[in-house]
Write an enzyme that holds these catalytic residues in place. Structure first.
Site, PDB file in Angstrom:
ATOM      1  N   SER A 193       0.839  -1.201   0.131  1.00  0.00           N
ATOM      2  CA  SER A 193       0.213   0.096   0.077  1.00  0.00           C
ATOM      3  C   SER A 193       0.941   1.309  -0.122  1.00  0.00           C
ATOM      4  O   SER A 193       1.621   1.343  -0.965  1.00  0.00           O
ATOM      5  CB  SER A 193      -0.953  -0.143   1.144  1.00  0.00           C
ATOM      6  OG  SER A 193      -2.122   0.865   1.060  1.00  0.00           O
ATOM      7  N   ASP A 252      -9.231  -5.582  -4.734  1.00  0.00           N
ATOM      8  CA  ASP A 252      -8.858  -4.452  -4.219  1.00  0.00           C
ATOM      9  C   ASP A 252      -9.532  -3.312  -4.588  1.00  0.00           C
ATOM     10  O   ASP A 252      -9.357  -2.900  -5.845  1.00  0.00           O
ATOM     11  CB  ASP A 252      -7.108  -4.084  -4.560  1.00  0.00           C
ATOM     12  CG  ASP A 252      -6.436  -3.187  -3.566  1.00  0.00           C
ATOM     13  OD1 ASP A 252      -7.174  -2.586  -2.711  1.00  0.00           O
ATOM     14  OD2 ASP A 252      -5.245  -3.141  -3.444  1.00  0.00           O
ATOM     15  N   HIS A 280      -7.260  -5.786  -0.621  1.00  0.00           N
ATOM     16  CA  HIS A 280      -6.045  -4.966  -0.601  1.00  0.00           C
ATOM     17  C   HIS A 280      -4.896  -5.519   0.535  1.00  0.00           C
ATOM     18  O   HIS A 280      -3.938  -5.464   0.347  1.00  0.00           O
ATOM     19  CB  HIS A 280      -6.519  -3.568  -0.020  1.00  0.00           C
ATOM     20  CG  HIS A 280      -5.271  -2.406   0.111  1.00  0.00           C
ATOM     21  ND1 HIS A 280      -4.869  -2.145  -1.262  1.00  0.00           N
ATOM     22  CD2 HIS A 280      -4.891  -1.850   1.134  1.00  0.00           C
ATOM     23  CE1 HIS A 280      -3.744  -1.323  -0.636  1.00  0.00           C
ATOM     24  NE2 HIS A 280      -4.017  -0.940   0.594  1.00  0.00           N
TER      25      HIS A 280
END
Length: 743
Positions: free
Chosen positions: A598, A686, A717
């Site tokens: 991320s 995601d 995610h």
């Protein structure tokens, strides 16, 4: 720790390391009974053959000194229990259970069960009842609560939507072969068997949900179940632009209190990991009226009642960074009763601040330093028996620490279980002035501890007693954990310091270093057990977990420092932390590895572009690559603009400067400089960082001749479902080892 990268058949060793660590259970919850002498703990363990986590329950019975007298003979599998709650007088236990009913395990069933201490009192098939959609068991909305008289249960579910059908659809014709008398009987029963009218052409209308990990969760309702006659009611008069959650009964049972999130905007933004979403604490009376208790333009969560009937909750300003420091605020029982009884009672002036936002740090009892509240929820049971003190846990620099706060004076005392070993202490439950907590550090898996709450003013004398047995052997022998305090000596910025955790050899032969910035960016690593870190340590890697400026747990100033500086300040912090680790620890400078997901993936992509000759190899998991294109497809479009340094509006970036700002802070601008071999792990589900970002990045790297590999998973995610976790961790280790074994 073995030097796996030197081994010929390293994959066998990597797989063995993962399998060994997967057998270590973790604590996911725990409760005390009303006397504080029985612990009901909930654990989770990776079940590789089933491809799922198995959750199980263990009970411990304590003596007056909190020593374990006995425990469950065998653990009980409770994997199918979505929600569970024991009634206030402990006569009943409510469970919402999920089952797969057919042989292919595709037919899902939900049951609401009520158990006595000896038998099943009742069970209701919620799917067949068909009065609402799915039941919410997530950390944002989910709840299962009893009324004080044990006559009602409330929970949160998806609102039932009216059914639709295509405009053109053939339907069964009347059966003309029926006897006339039968047809007459059918006609008489038509009113009783009448099916709901289907609206044509609305089955494909788009309905916004709450984004990442909450797909299909659109509109919540509060459901109240009356046990005596087994009837359900859906609370009415809640506006359609509000989604209620985290609901609980008032102490006398004459109303419900909860959180209502506002959905009035043009675009609904993702909720999970985002404590900045606007909403308010509400009260819903038995007369069917909904009233606001908190102020406008606030983000609120975690309402809790004290034994005295006072209500506390966490709040911060709505908008801004996705996670930041919270206030702990309080409303008296008298005020709440006045709200219930009056139609026009203004409560805004009746809210008192118990713990305020901490900008940098403040001194608390016993010369300790406190950096503010960053937890996303308070323990379900968190008060002393007299209701005058509240116990909670929150991130503080490199640890999760636990505190007692006096509700009247605001005095805060640290009661963390750190006298013998540094680590993280998280309070699970408080009953009869007994505190149940979990404790772990990076080298020791989670364990349960209990303590008696000392008298007011003497909290620092707390004595913790171990409840669950410690692991027989440490999972990563030889691993040392050290905290790094880092500071820029000639920095003009308002925030010039940050931290990191190092786990690996303290001395001896030089080893590879995993440079690992966290995601968020407004989150933090802590000294708590992590299979992921233990896995890499077990393979002989040292890990450097970086809490760059912008991380939580060091004052609100650090959080608000990073927006408008992402891609520069956080990148510089990672580089400085790497250099400091090389200076302090036995690190092989030719084996510096980048690992992050991320926003952590955003940072390792930046670092591999800016310092390709410095770092050897990269693994990025669902990385943020280009904020300009992410803006229109992510469930957190506001993240892009806020972190890039300009306000978020629903109509998007409205100037060329805004679009350029999004692009300039993105690692895609450095993609042409990358030479480090790069593996990218992506999730097709995601909603936060759409997977095409990683694909676009991989194509650019390949076009430039970079050794690149992409792994694509059917996951969200977090890439945390068990088969996906196993595959991406083992492949990440394999990628690292393969790329550095000849160096």
């Amino acid at each position: 720790m073995g030097e796996v990268w030197k081994m010929g058949c390293h994959m066998e060793t990597v797989i063995k390391a993962y399998k060994t660590l997967s057998k270590i259970p973790s604590i996911v919850g725990g409760k005390l009974n009303s006397q504080g002498n029985r612990v009901t703990s909930r654990w989770s363990i990776r079940n590789l053959d089933r491809g799922k986590h198995t959750q199980y329950m263990i009970d411990y019975f304590l003596d007056t000194n909190l020593k374990v007298l006995s425990e469950s003979e065998f653990a009980v599998d409770v994997s199918h229990e979505m929600l569970t709650a024991v009634s206030p007088k402990e006569n009943y236990r409510a469970v919402i259970r999920e089952e797969k009913e057919d042989k292919e395990y595709s037919q899902r069933k939900l049951y609401l069960e009520v158990w006595t201490k000896t038998t099943l009192k009742l069970s209701v098939d919620l799917i067949s009842l068909d009065i609402h959609g799915d039941v919410y068991a997530d950390s944002e909305f989910g709840c299962l609560e009893w009324s004080s008289d044990e006559k009602h249960i409330c929970y949160i579910a998806e609102k039932k939507i009216k059914k639709s059908e295509p405009f053109i659809k053939r339907k069964p014709v009347d059966d003309k072969t029926k006897d006339p008398d039968e047809k007459m009987a059918d006609d008489k029963n038509k009113d009783f068997d009448k099916k709901p009218t289907l609206t044509p052409g609305e089955e494909h209308i788009y309905r916004e949900d709450w984004g990442e990990q909450m797909m299909g969760k659109n509109q919540t309702v509060v459901v109240v179940f009356r046990i005596a006659d087994e009837t359900f009611s859906i609370l009415e008069n809640i506006p359609d632009n509000l989604c209620p959650g985290q609901v609980r009964f008032t102490p006398n049972g004459d109303a419900l209190v909860g959180v209502a999130w506002n959905t009035s905007g043009v675009r609904r933004l993702g909720l999970i990991y985002c404590t900045n979403r606007p909403g308010y604490i509400f009260c819903y009376t038995l007369t069917g009226k909904m009233k606001k208790l908190s102020e406008e333009n606030k983000a609120v969560r975690s309402p809790r009642f004290s034994p005295n009937g006072d209500l506390v909750w966490l709040q911060r300003e709505a908008g801004g960074p996705h996670h930041a420091c919270h206030q702990l605020v309080r409303m008296s029982a008298n005020t709440i009763n006045s709200v219930i009884e009056s139609d026009d009672y203004d409560v805004c002036d009746e809210i008192s601040v118990v713990i305020d936002i901490v900008h940098n740090s403040e001194d608390i009892c016993n010369e300790e330093i406190f950096y503010g509240i960053y937890c996303q929820s308070l323990p379900t049971k968190c008060f002393s028996s007299d209701g005058k003190r509240l116990i909670f846990s929150t991130q503080q620099q490199n640890e999760i620490r636990s505190y007692v706060v006096d509700i009247e004076s605001g005095d805060i005392t640290d009661i963390s279980n750190n006298k013998e070993n540094p680590g993280s202490t998280s309070v699970l439950s408080v009953q009869a002035d007994v505190i149940l907590a979990s404790w772990s550090n990076m080298t020791t898996p989670g364990q349960l501890f209990a303590a008696k709450l000392p008298a007011a003013g003497q909290e620092c004398e707390i004595s913790w007693v171990r409840v669950s047995a410690p692991p027989a052997t440490p999972p990563t022998p030889g691993t040392a954990v050290q905290y790094l305090s880092l500071r820029y000596n000639h920095e003009d910025d308002a925030v010039a310091s940050f931290g990191a955790l190092y786990s690996g050899r303290a001395a001896g032969a030089a080893c590879p270093l995993l440079v690992w910035p966290h995601g968020g960016p407004h989150s933090a690593f802590c000294n708590a057990y992590s299979l992921e870190a233990a896995f890499f340590n077990a393979l002989g890697f040292a890990c450097l977990l970086i809490n760059y400026r912008g991380s939580t747990g060091t004052g609100d100033a650090s959080v608000f420092f990073l927006p408008s500086r992402i891609g520069t300040a956080d990148v510089a912090d990672c580089k400085l932390a790497t250099e400091k680790a090389i200076e302090l620890f036995p690190i092989n400078e030719e084996k510096l590895l980048l690992y992050g997901g991320s926003h952590g993936g955003f940072l390792v992509a930046h670092l591999s572009g800016l310092y390709s000759g410095f770092y050897s190899v990269t693994v990025a998991r669902n990385p943020v690559i280009d904020l300009a294109t992410m803006y229109n497809t992510s469930d957190i479009a506001d993240w892009c603009s806020i972190e890039a340094g300009f306000p978020f509006t629903d109509d998007g970036p409205n100037t060329e400067d805004h679009l350029l700002a999004l692009r300039r802070v993105s690692p895609i601008v450095h993609a042409h400089k990358v030479t480090t071999p790069t593996a990218i792990m992506l999730g097709t589900k995601d909603k936060r960082v759409p997977y095409y970002q990683g694909l676009e990045y991989s194509r650019m790297l390949r076009a430039n001749g970079v050794n690149t590999k992409v792994f694509m998973y059917e996951d969200n995610h977090s890439l945390s479902s068990l088969p996906v976790e196993m595959d991406n961790l083992i492949n990440a280790a394999d990628w690292f080892i393969s790329m550095i074994k000849d160096k």
